[in-house]
Design a protein around this motif. Structure first.
Motif, PDB file in Angstrom:
ATOM      1  N   HIS A 126      -0.648   1.192   5.044  1.00  0.00           N
ATOM      2  CA  HIS A 126      -2.042   1.581   4.824  1.00  0.00           C
ATOM      3  C   HIS A 126      -2.217   2.144   3.410  1.00  0.00           C
ATOM      4  CE1 HIS A 126      -4.942   2.649   8.369  1.00  0.00           C
ATOM      5  NE2 HIS A 126      -5.146   1.449   7.886  1.00  0.00           N
ATOM      6  N   LYS A 176       0.542  12.522   1.401  1.00  0.00           N
ATOM      7  CA  LYS A 176       0.861  11.466   2.369  1.00  0.00           C
ATOM      8  C   LYS A 176       2.091  10.651   1.991  1.00  0.00           C
ATOM      9  CE  LYS A 176      -3.928  10.629   3.896  1.00  0.00           C
ATOM     10  NZ  LYS A 176      -5.083   9.732   3.748  1.00  0.00           N
ATOM     11  N   LYS A 197       5.892   4.545  13.408  1.00  0.00           N
ATOM     12  CA  LYS A 197       4.459   4.475  13.101  1.00  0.00           C
ATOM     13  C   LYS A 197       4.164   4.885  11.663  1.00  0.00           C
ATOM     14  CE  LYS A 197       0.068   6.055  13.079  1.00  0.00           C
ATOM     15  NZ  LYS A 197      -0.627   7.220  12.583  1.00  0.00           N
ATOM     16  N   ILE A 241      -8.481   6.267   2.875  1.00  0.00           N
ATOM     17  CA  ILE A 241      -7.030   6.329   3.055  1.00  0.00           C
ATOM     18  C   ILE A 241      -6.351   6.842   1.779  1.00  0.00           C
ATOM     19  CG2 ILE A 241      -4.981   4.944   3.638  1.00  0.00           C
ATOM     20  CD1 ILE A 241      -6.940   3.015   5.078  1.00  0.00           C
ATOM     21  N   ASN A 291       0.036  13.277  10.898  1.00  0.00           N
ATOM     22  CA  ASN A 291       0.983  12.214  10.547  1.00  0.00           C
ATOM     23  C   ASN A 291       2.124  12.725   9.668  1.00  0.00           C
ATOM     24  OD1 ASN A 291      -0.228   9.915  11.808  1.00  0.00           O
ATOM     25  ND2 ASN A 291      -1.837   9.989  10.249  1.00  0.00           N
ATOM     26  N   ASN A 338       1.294   3.753   8.510  1.00  0.00           N
ATOM     27  CA  ASN A 338       0.688   4.583   7.473  1.00  0.00           C
ATOM     28  C   ASN A 338       1.166   4.208   6.060  1.00  0.00           C
ATOM     29  OD1 ASN A 338       0.966   6.813  10.024  1.00  0.00           O
ATOM     30  ND2 ASN A 338      -1.016   6.618   9.047  1.00  0.00           N
ATOM     31  N   ASP A 387      -1.845   7.838  17.136  1.00  0.00           N
ATOM     32  CA  ASP A 387      -2.263   6.589  16.497  1.00  0.00           C
ATOM     33  C   ASP A 387      -3.577   6.068  17.053  1.00  0.00           C
ATOM     34  OD1 ASP A 387      -2.282   4.330  14.959  1.00  0.00           O
ATOM     35  OD2 ASP A 387      -0.644   3.304  16.011  1.00  0.00           O
ATOM     36  N   SER A 388      -4.532   5.898  16.180  1.00  0.00           N
ATOM     37  CA  SER A 388      -5.747   5.143  16.446  1.00  0.00           C
ATOM     38  C   SER A 388      -6.521   5.108  15.136  1.00  0.00           C
ATOM     39  CB  SER A 388      -6.613   5.801  17.540  1.00  0.00           C
ATOM     40  OG  SER A 388      -7.575   4.870  17.991  1.00  0.00           O
ATOM     41  N   ARG A 399       5.277   8.983   4.267  1.00  0.00           N
ATOM     42  CA  ARG A 399       5.117   7.574   4.627  1.00  0.00           C
ATOM     43  C   ARG A 399       6.131   6.649   3.967  1.00  0.00           C
ATOM     44  NH1 ARG A 399      -1.392   6.956   4.951  1.00  0.00           N
ATOM     45  NH2 ARG A 399      -1.612   8.706   6.365  1.00  0.00           N
ATOM     46  N   HIS A 404     -12.955   0.061   7.482  1.00  0.00           N
ATOM     47  CA  HIS A 404     -12.138   1.244   7.179  1.00  0.00           C
ATOM     48  C   HIS A 404     -11.973   1.305   5.669  1.00  0.00           C
ATOM     49  CE1 HIS A 404      -8.314   3.724   8.333  1.00  0.00           C
ATOM     50  NE2 HIS A 404      -9.288   4.457   7.880  1.00  0.00           N
TER      51      HIS A 404
END
Ligand code: CS2
Length: 488
Positions: A299, A377, A291, A370, A187, A296, A226-227, A381, A365
């Motif tokens: 998230h 990250k 995405k 995360i 990502n 993300n 993505d999943s 993002r 989740h």
């Protein structure tokens, strides 16, 4: 006695469990994958399983872990087979067969290098998470990273993914073999371009001609993957045993939704991924940014703000009206205007679908999962959104609240004496330990050059927004956090 998943027990599975639709024995290995964690096995390996069933070919996978032997130990006794469980309104069970070899690189180095150099290997795919690429905040190869320092000194016994990719390319070039296509499935914005540049930089540092050859002949397509794939837990192992009648040492769970967009640039062939639903396009950047920013980023917002407010999972956080409302405003009012939609996309609908996926009650989740690697990250993002909004003179209060939430999260972990999963953990815990709840805390974090590029760190509007957001979150406890998200 409990039977275990293996080629021998495949025929005993109930009819409701789908299994490989091709003869695994005749499909040779054409792909080397680095980082066979849950995401690879939930995503690329599944598309490849579909492509093999639809079109055959020598495209099975050699899965290589760079550090831990865990995946090898779990999957070798199962001959690479594992169960994929899709969690939605209906639950699906399926055995995936595309992984034909599982190696742990530190214990099988010559095998891995030989596999990379084999004529049949035509693609290398990678999921090593952001930190595995050893890049600086500016996106260049970090030549001071210990793994890169090691590999440049010992290129034939590498430890980093770039070290392996180049060791294989070097061998191929020496014997006149064509290179493989190298595909980052992590990502990161423009992941292929970043990986290509860092790989060429590394190769050139070893040998200028090799660097030029990499630049000219090796394809590094960018991708969007993505999943939603929560980590495997005991509940999943039990679910699989109940549904299939056989024990699987490492099954995988994910939502039913899945998407893979790949820039259509390959230098040595590819499986029939297009027939399996992969979108091949010339402009993957728009998909990737949409995405990263709309899924993300939010998230991570839930991970830090929801986590501080005491929620355990994404779906739990989404049942807290203050958090869900904040997330919707962040996505629709702050992020969405910074995203150029890929052709044919309705961004509002895309955002709505993502919110729906976050609410999926069948998935647990964990926000803690995360929250890992925040220093790696958040720049991909959220910082792009912040920079673009600042560039247009727009408010950044909501995105700044997420970054401030991360600061409070680090501070709390330090105060509790709890560890952090982040490559910068020692530095972060040191900063967190020195925090006193004042505006000075923000400056302590902003001094992290590997995370905050100079232009952002020195932007006075960014600093002011962070100081305001940090104060809004008070002591970082549930009441303060819910009040802060409700107010913005
Ligand atoms: C998540 C991603 O753990 C995280 O940081 O945001 O793994 C996310 O679930 C996937 O990118 C979804 O495709």
């Amino acid at each position: 006695m409990t039977a275990h998943l293996s080629p021998a027990t495949l025929p005993t599975l109930p009819q409701t469990v789908a299994r490989p639709g091709y003869d695994r024995a005749v499909c040779g290995i054409g792909i080397v994958h680095f980082g066979p964690g849950a995401f690879h096995r939930a995503h690329q390996a599944v598309y490849t399983d579909d492509a093999l069933a639809l079109d055959g070919g020598d495209w099975t996978i050699s899965a290589v872990s760079l550090k831990s032997p865990g995946v090898r130990d779990a999957l070798v006794p199962q001959d690479g087979l594992y169960t994929l469980v899709t969690l939605d309104r209906t639950i699906g069970h399926r055995v995936i067969g595309s992984i034909r070899e599982v190696l742990c690189a530190p214990e099988a180095q010559s095998h891995v290098l030989a596999r990379l150099a084999a004529p049949a290997t035509r693609i290398v795919t990678i999921t090593v998470t952001e930190k595995g690429y050893c890049l600086t905040a500016a996106g260049e190869l970090d030549t001071s990273h210990p793994d890169i320092v090691h590999d440049l000194a010992h290129p034939e016994t590498p430890v980093s993914v770039i070290g392996y990719v180049v060791a294989g390319l070097r061998r191929r070039r020496a014997v006149g073999l064509p290179p493989y296509t190298v595909i980052s499935c992590d990502n990161m914005t423009d992941n292929g371009r970043r990986l290509g540049r860092a790989t060429a930089q590394y190769a050139a540092a070893l040998d200028a001609d090799l660097g030029a050859w990499v630049r000219e002949y090796v394809a590094f397509p960018s991708t969007m993957v993505d999943s939603i794939t929560p980590a495997t837990d005991d509940a999943l192992r039990q679910r699989v045993l109940d549904a299939t009648g056989v024990a699987d040492a490492w099954p995988i769970q994910r939502e039913a939704f899945t998407q893979w967009v790949i820039e259509d640039r390959f230098c040595n062939g590819r499986p029939a991924w297009d027939k399996a639903g992969v979108i091949l396009t010339t402009d993957v950047g728009a998909f990737g940014r949409a995405k990263l920013r709309l899924l993300n980023g939010p998230h991570s917002a839930l991970a830090y703000l929801g986590g501080l407010a005491g929620a355990e999972t994404v779906a739990d956080a989404m049942t807290t009206p203050e958090l869900a409302g904040f997330l919707e405003r962040l996505m629709l009012q702050d992020v969405l205007p910074t995203v150029t939609p890929p052709a044919g996309y309705d961004l509002a609908q895309y955002a709505g679908q993502i919110l729906e996926r976050f609410r999926n009650p069948a998935i647990r989740h964990l926000l803690a999962q995360i929250a890992w690697d925040g220093s790696q990250k958040l720049p991909y993002r959220l910082f792009g959104v912040i920079e673009e909004r600042l560039g247009q003179g727009l408010s950044i209060s909501r995105p700044a609240l997420v970054v401030a939430g991360w600061m409070h999260f680090v501070r709390r972990r330090a105060a509790e004496g709890a560890g952090l999963t982040d490559p910068l953990a020692p530095t972060l815990l040191d900063i967190g330990g020195r925090c006193d709840g004042t505006a000075a805390d923000v400056d302590r974090f902003l001094a992290l050059e590997v995370m905050f590029a100079p232009a952002l760190a020195t932007d006075t509007r960014f600093r002011a927004a962070l100081i305001d957001a940090y104060a809004r979150l008070g002591n970082g406890g549930r009441d303060a956090v819910l009040a802060a998200v409700a107010a913005l």
